[in-house]
Motif scaffolding. Structure first.
Motif, PDB file in Angstrom:
ATOM      1  N   TRP A 217       0.837  -1.216   0.000  1.00 39.22           N
ATOM      2  CA  TRP A 217       0.000   0.000   0.000  1.00 39.22           C
ATOM      3  C   TRP A 217       0.868   1.262   0.000  1.00 39.22           C
ATOM      4  O   TRP A 217       0.530   2.269  -0.614  1.00 39.22           O
ATOM      5  CB  TRP A 217      -0.899  -0.049   1.240  1.00 39.22           C
ATOM      6  CG  TRP A 217      -1.876   1.074   1.382  1.00 39.22           C
ATOM      7  CD1 TRP A 217      -3.164   1.118   0.919  1.00 39.22           C
ATOM      8  CD2 TRP A 217      -1.655   2.331   2.050  1.00 39.22           C
ATOM      9  NE1 TRP A 217      -3.750   2.311   1.255  1.00 39.22           N
ATOM     10  CE2 TRP A 217      -2.856   3.078   1.944  1.00 39.22           C
ATOM     11  CE3 TRP A 217      -0.577   2.897   2.728  1.00 39.22           C
ATOM     12  CZ2 TRP A 217      -2.997   4.361   2.482  1.00 39.22           C
ATOM     13  CZ3 TRP A 217      -0.713   4.165   3.260  1.00 39.22           C
ATOM     14  CH2 TRP A 217      -1.911   4.884   3.136  1.00 39.22           C
ATOM     15  N   LYS A 228      -4.808   2.241  10.088  1.00 40.57           N
ATOM     16  CA  LYS A 228      -6.173   2.728   9.797  1.00 40.57           C
ATOM     17  C   LYS A 228      -6.254   3.205   8.356  1.00 40.57           C
ATOM     18  O   LYS A 228      -7.261   3.005   7.687  1.00 40.57           O
ATOM     19  CB  LYS A 228      -6.543   3.881  10.730  1.00 40.57           C
ATOM     20  CG  LYS A 228      -7.081   3.466  12.074  1.00 40.57           C
ATOM     21  CD  LYS A 228      -7.488   4.729  12.829  1.00 40.57           C
ATOM     22  CE  LYS A 228      -7.900   4.441  14.243  1.00 40.57           C
ATOM     23  NZ  LYS A 228      -9.326   4.143  14.378  1.00 40.57           N
ATOM     24  N   ASP A 229      -5.189   3.877   7.872  1.00 38.82           N
ATOM     25  CA  ASP A 229      -5.171   4.328   6.474  1.00 38.82           C
ATOM     26  C   ASP A 229      -5.156   3.118   5.542  1.00 38.82           C
ATOM     27  O   ASP A 229      -5.886   3.068   4.564  1.00 38.82           O
ATOM     28  CB  ASP A 229      -3.929   5.198   6.210  1.00 38.82           C
ATOM     29  CG  ASP A 229      -3.903   6.445   7.082  1.00 38.82           C
ATOM     30  OD1 ASP A 229      -4.896   7.189   7.050  1.00 38.82           O
ATOM     31  OD2 ASP A 229      -2.903   6.649   7.799  1.00 38.82           O
ATOM     32  N   GLY A 232      -8.476   1.365   5.547  1.00 40.74           N
ATOM     33  CA  GLY A 232      -9.644   2.194   5.231  1.00 40.74           C
ATOM     34  C   GLY A 232     -10.537   2.427   6.441  1.00 40.74           C
ATOM     35  O   GLY A 232     -11.732   2.664   6.306  1.00 40.74           O
ATOM     36  N   ASN A 234     -10.257   4.910   8.542  1.00 37.60           N
ATOM     37  CA  ASN A 234     -10.346   6.347   8.846  1.00 37.60           C
ATOM     38  C   ASN A 234     -11.573   6.984   8.218  1.00 37.60           C
ATOM     39  O   ASN A 234     -11.893   8.119   8.497  1.00 37.60           O
ATOM     40  CB  ASN A 234      -9.095   7.077   8.325  1.00 37.60           C
ATOM     41  CG  ASN A 234      -7.998   7.053   9.369  1.00 37.60           C
ATOM     42  OD1 ASN A 234      -8.279   6.980  10.553  1.00 37.60           O
ATOM     43  ND2 ASN A 234      -6.755   7.082   8.920  1.00 37.60           N
ATOM     44  N   LYS A 235     -12.210   6.220   7.261  1.00 38.80           N
ATOM     45  CA  LYS A 235     -13.289   6.850   6.485  1.00 38.80           C
ATOM     46  C   LYS A 235     -14.557   6.938   7.325  1.00 38.80           C
ATOM     47  O   LYS A 235     -14.784   6.135   8.175  1.00 38.80           O
ATOM     48  CB  LYS A 235     -13.538   6.032   5.220  1.00 38.80           C
ATOM     49  CG  LYS A 235     -12.371   6.188   4.249  1.00 38.80           C
ATOM     50  CD  LYS A 235     -12.460   5.208   3.095  1.00 38.80           C
ATOM     51  CE  LYS A 235     -11.180   5.210   2.287  1.00 38.80           C
ATOM     52  NZ  LYS A 235     -10.984   4.018   1.512  1.00 38.80           N
TER      53      LYS A 235
END
Ligand SMILES: NC(=O)C1=CN([C@@H]2O[C@H](COP(=O)(O)OP(=O)(O)OC[C@H]3O[C@@H](n4cnc5c(N)ncnc54)[C@H](OP(=O)(O)O)[C@@H]3O)[C@@H](O)[C@H]2O)C=CC1
Ligand SMILES: O=C(O)C1=N[C@H](C(=O)O)C[C@H](O)C1
Length: 235
Positions: A217, A228-229, A232, A234-235
């Motif tokens: 990634w 978390k990024d 996904g 954080n969304k």
């Protein structure tokens, strides 16, 4: 992807297996005996080394423009400095105290539970981690992440490894038993009942897979990121 392994112990070797299965190439294996190496031959570096060398391993990657994923625990006194150097050098960096998908879901669950328990003063909170006897640091990095998240949502303002009667301290018990890969549990106990949540790693494959996914990634990005990024969340 050409991967450099900074640290070739229990985790480095497990990451190698998973990375090869996913079609990547290991171009560098660095351990205590490695004198000089050229990190620029790698597309990405994965650092699972020891607390005393992690900061130098990581910042050397920033200086050479190689993205770096680090899972080494016990060096976080220098974490802010590492982030600053990463930003100055326009590097790419992910740090996580635990790369397994299961533990990252457990982190979310811990946060959610801590928020719900916030005003329920009848419950005593405690945290326990169990690891193999070769582990250098205590408490585990994962236990510290869990404790910091609980502290954000509760009347606690610090954690301690000591037995404590201080209501503002969150006690952590760190046990070292044989070959245990990593078990973390949180207990809320009142006079009438107990709520327990627990994550048990059965082996190191989950940590290693998460680290390889994070490396895939990270390549091509600039900045300081978290799992978390990557996941996904954080969304
Ligand atoms: N974030 C996560 O998901 C996880 C994090 N960890 C953390 O990862 C770290 C490594 O764990 P583990 O693999 O079990 O530990 P090991 O002790 O098995 O491996 C550590 C490795 O670091 C090497 N090393 C020593 N000095 C250097 C140096 N100067 N540069 C590069 N490497 C060096 C050691 O070399 P030598 O063999 O020659 O001594 C060894 O290969 C620990 O901090 C642990 O807490 C572990 C599991 C999951
Ligand atoms: O040293 C280990 O083995 C582990 N270290 C990490 C930590 O300190 O939290 C993650 C995992 O629990 C295994």
């Amino acid at each position: 992807m050409k991967i450099a392994l900074l640290g070739y112990g229990r985790m480095g070797k497990t990451i190698e297996q998973i990375a090869l299965q996913k079609g990547h190439e290991i171009v560098l294996k660095v351990d205590e005996n490695t004198k000089n190496y050229d990190i620029t031959i790698a597309d990405v570096a994965i650092d699972f080394s020891i607390p005393s060398v992690a900061f130098n391993n990581i910042t050397n990657c920033f200086k050479n423009n190689v993205p770096v994923v680090s899972g080494t625990t016990g060096w976080l006194a220098k974490f802010e400095e590492a982030k600053t150097i990463c930003k100055q050098q326009k590097g790419a960096f992910i740090y996580a105290s635990n790369y397994s998908l299961g533990v990252n879901i457990f982190f979310e669950l811990n946060n959610y539970l801590a928020k719900m328990m916030h005003h329920l003063d009848d419950y005593q909170i405690s945290l326990e981690e169990i690891h193999h006897t070769k582990k250098l640091d205590a408490p585990s990095g994962t236990a510290i992440t869990l404790a910091e998240d609980i502290i954000k949502h509760s009347s606690k303002n610090s954690w301690t490894l000591d037995v404590t009667n201080n209501e503002t301290e969150l006690p952590i018990v760190a046990k070292r038993i044989d070959d245990v890969p990593g078990t973390h549990s949180i207990k809320y106990k009142s006079k009438v009942d107990t709520i327990d949540i627990k994550h048990t790693a059965h082996n190191r494959d989950g940590f290693a897979l998460g680290a390889v996914v994070a490396a895939e990634w990270l390549v091509g990005k600039t900045g300081v990121f978290t799992m978390k990024d990557v996941l996904g969340l954080n969304k």
